[in-house]
Structures are given as C-alpha cells and as structure tokens.
Design a protein around this motif. Structure first.
Motif, short mmCIF file in Angstrom:
data_model
loop_
_atom_site.label_atom_id
_atom_site.label_comp_id
_atom_site.label_asym_id
_atom_site.label_seq_id
_atom_site.Cartn_x
_atom_site.Cartn_y
_atom_site.Cartn_z
N ASP A 292 -27.27 -86.32 5.10
CA ASP A 292 -27.64 -87.46 5.70
C ASP A 292 -29.02 -87.30 6.47
O ASP A 292 -29.89 -88.13 6.58
CB ASP A 292 -26.82 -87.99 6.60
N LYS B 126 -23.17 -84.91 6.91
CA LYS B 126 -24.22 -85.06 8.09
C LYS B 126 -25.26 -84.39 7.82
O LYS B 126 -26.68 -85.00 7.77
CB LYS B 126 -23.52 -84.45 9.39
N GLU C 254 -19.49 -82.33 8.41
CA GLU C 254 -20.33 -81.74 8.58
C GLU C 254 -21.38 -81.76 7.30
O GLU C 254 -22.75 -81.85 7.32
CB GLU C 254 -20.25 -80.18 9.01
#
Length: 104
Positions: free
Chosen positions: A23, A20, A17
């Motif tokens: 990103d 993510k 997470e």
C-alpha cells in the motif's frame, strides 16, 4: 500485450505487513515498474497456504529481465526478505505459472 503470472510465498504472520508495504509502494519502484512497461499488476493472497499469486501485463516481457540488476529492485527485495520466502540474492522465490486459458 503479453501476460505473466507467478506465485511467491509469504511467511506466517506477515499478511498485514505485506499488504501495508505494498500500500506504501515506493515511488521510485513504481516508476521502475512502469519504465519497463508493466501494467495491470495485481498480487492476490491465498490466506490458507500463504501463497501469493501475481499477475501482470506488459508489451514486452523480455524488458523485465533487466529488473533484477536495478538498485531499486535489489533494495526492495532486501526490504521484503524478512516476510517472504527468498533466494540467496534476496529475490523472492517465484514460480512462473503457465497460461492454459485466456478469455478476452
């Protein structure tokens, strides 16, 4: 260029997470970081200890002092508080790491 390194701490189970969310960094947050001159910002994860090691460069590190008061930064901290060790103001617990060697 001035350099800064620090460590932060991820909560267990949030490795994917954390990646993510970074990103998908918000454009307004990226612009804020650029506006204070941040360049070459990297964050590394030690998966055994869940320690995050961050490194960045900027022409003037004192300009980073304004970041905590910025609404975008405060919003990011609130967004990240459920997966990191944080302070009462929701900022990540961050410990500066002094430079002891630099090779250029």
């Amino acid at each position: 260029m001035q350099r800064k390194a620090f460590k932060m701490f991820l909560l267990p189970g949030f490795e994917a997470e954390y990646k993510k969310r970074h990103d998908e960094i918000w454009p307004d947050l990226a612009e804020l970081l650029k506006s204070v001159g941040i360049q070459h910002y990297s964050i590394f994860l030690d998966e055994k200890t869940l320690t995050l090691f961050a490194y960045l460069e900027a022409p003037d590190l004192t300009l980073l002092d304004a970041l905590p008061a910025h609404p975008v930064m405060q919003k990011w901290w609130k967004f990240m508080r459920d997966i990191m060790l944080t302070n009462p103001d929701h900022s990540p617990v961050a410990i500066d790491i002094p430079s002891v060697f630099y090779f250029d």
